[in-house]
Motif scaffolding. Structure first.
Motif, short mmCIF file in Angstrom:
data_model
loop_
_atom_site.label_atom_id
_atom_site.label_comp_id
_atom_site.label_asym_id
_atom_site.label_seq_id
_atom_site.Cartn_x
_atom_site.Cartn_y
_atom_site.Cartn_z
N GLU A 4 -44.80 -56.82 33.76
CA GLU A 4 -44.29 -55.55 34.28
C GLU A 4 -44.95 -55.05 35.56
N ILE A 5 -45.68 -55.90 36.29
CA ILE A 5 -46.22 -55.47 37.58
C ILE A 5 -45.58 -56.24 38.73
N HIS A 6 -44.86 -57.31 38.44
CA HIS A 6 -44.26 -58.13 39.48
C HIS A 6 -42.77 -57.83 39.59
N PRO A 7 -42.23 -57.88 40.81
CA PRO A 7 -40.78 -57.64 40.97
C PRO A 7 -39.98 -58.80 40.39
N ALA A 8 -38.73 -58.53 40.09
CA ALA A 8 -37.84 -59.57 39.56
C ALA A 8 -37.61 -60.62 40.64
N TYR A 9 -37.68 -61.89 40.24
CA TYR A 9 -37.53 -63.01 41.16
C TYR A 9 -36.34 -63.84 40.71
N GLY A 10 -35.31 -63.90 41.55
CA GLY A 10 -34.12 -64.63 41.13
C GLY A 10 -33.29 -65.10 42.30
N PRO A 11 -32.18 -65.75 42.03
CA PRO A 11 -31.33 -66.29 43.11
C PRO A 11 -30.66 -65.17 43.90
N VAL A 12 -30.66 -65.33 45.23
CA VAL A 12 -30.06 -64.37 46.15
C VAL A 12 -29.40 -65.16 47.28
N VAL A 13 -28.26 -64.70 47.75
CA VAL A 13 -27.60 -65.31 48.90
C VAL A 13 -27.94 -64.48 50.13
N PHE A 14 -28.47 -65.14 51.16
CA PHE A 14 -28.71 -64.49 52.44
C PHE A 14 -27.59 -64.90 53.37
N ARG A 15 -26.94 -63.90 53.99
CA ARG A 15 -25.78 -64.17 54.84
C ARG A 15 -26.07 -63.68 56.26
N ASP A 16 -26.00 -64.61 57.22
CA ASP A 16 -26.17 -64.30 58.64
C ASP A 16 -24.79 -63.93 59.17
N MET A 29 -35.91 -59.87 46.73
CA MET A 29 -34.98 -58.88 47.28
C MET A 29 -33.78 -58.75 46.35
N SER A 30 -33.18 -57.57 46.38
CA SER A 30 -31.99 -57.35 45.57
C SER A 30 -30.98 -56.56 46.40
N SER A 31 -29.76 -56.53 45.92
CA SER A 31 -28.71 -55.83 46.63
C SER A 31 -27.64 -55.39 45.64
N ASP A 32 -26.92 -54.34 46.01
CA ASP A 32 -25.81 -53.89 45.18
C ASP A 32 -24.56 -54.72 45.44
N LYS A 33 -24.49 -55.33 46.64
CA LYS A 33 -23.34 -56.16 46.99
C LYS A 33 -23.50 -57.54 46.35
N THR A 34 -22.39 -58.14 45.96
CA THR A 34 -22.43 -59.47 45.37
C THR A 34 -21.41 -60.36 46.07
N ILE A 35 -21.58 -61.67 45.86
CA ILE A 35 -20.69 -62.65 46.45
C ILE A 35 -20.52 -63.80 45.45
N GLU A 36 -19.33 -64.35 45.41
CA GLU A 36 -19.12 -65.53 44.57
C GLU A 36 -19.49 -66.75 45.39
N TRP A 37 -20.44 -67.51 44.90
CA TRP A 37 -20.97 -68.67 45.63
C TRP A 37 -20.14 -69.92 45.34
N GLU A 38 -20.42 -70.99 46.03
CA GLU A 38 -19.67 -72.24 45.92
C GLU A 38 -19.69 -72.83 44.51
N PRO A 44 -26.26 -61.68 44.06
CA PRO A 44 -26.43 -60.59 45.03
C PRO A 44 -26.51 -61.17 46.44
N VAL A 45 -25.97 -60.45 47.42
CA VAL A 45 -25.97 -60.94 48.80
C VAL A 45 -26.71 -59.94 49.68
N VAL A 46 -27.58 -60.48 50.56
CA VAL A 46 -28.33 -59.67 51.52
C VAL A 46 -27.87 -60.10 52.91
N ASP A 47 -27.34 -59.15 53.69
CA ASP A 47 -26.89 -59.45 55.04
C ASP A 47 -28.07 -59.33 56.00
N VAL A 48 -28.25 -60.35 56.83
CA VAL A 48 -29.31 -60.36 57.83
C VAL A 48 -28.67 -60.46 59.20
N GLU A 49 -29.36 -59.96 60.22
CA GLU A 49 -28.83 -59.99 61.57
C GLU A 49 -29.09 -61.32 62.26
#
Length: 84
Positions: A4-16, A29-38, A44-49
């Motif tokens: 209970e001291i470490h953040p949740a670690y799981g699969p995330v999609v990073f989208r450029d 990292m987490s996000s409210d947005k999700t994406i269906e992967w291949e 969860p999907v995290v948009d990066v610049e």
């Protein structure tokens, strides 16, 4: 590890968004947005610049600064000063 001291670690999609490139990895990292992967799962999907696909250093379009030329131009403009 303590519980209970470490953040949740799981699969995330990073989208450029600039390069229209996405990759699946694990992150805290987490996000409210999700994406269906291949693979058919929803992640969860995290948009990066910028990523390695669009960064000028990795794409070979980086500018190399000519520092010697800049110093010479400065000395021509303001004159070379004597030492202390």
């Amino acid at each position: 590890m303590r519980k209970e001291i470490h953040p949740a670690y799981g699969p995330v999609v990073f989208r450029d968004r600039a390069a229209h490139h996405a990759f699946l990895t694990r992150s805290t990292m987490s996000s409210d947005k999700t994406i269906e992967w291949e693979d058919g799962h929803t992640y969860p999907v995290v948009d990066v610049e910028i990523s390695d696909v669009s960064h000028p250093f990795y794409t070979g379009t980086a500018r190399v600064l000519d520092t010697a030329g800049r110093v010479e131009r400065f000395e021509r403009r303001f004159g070379k000063r004597g030492g202390a």
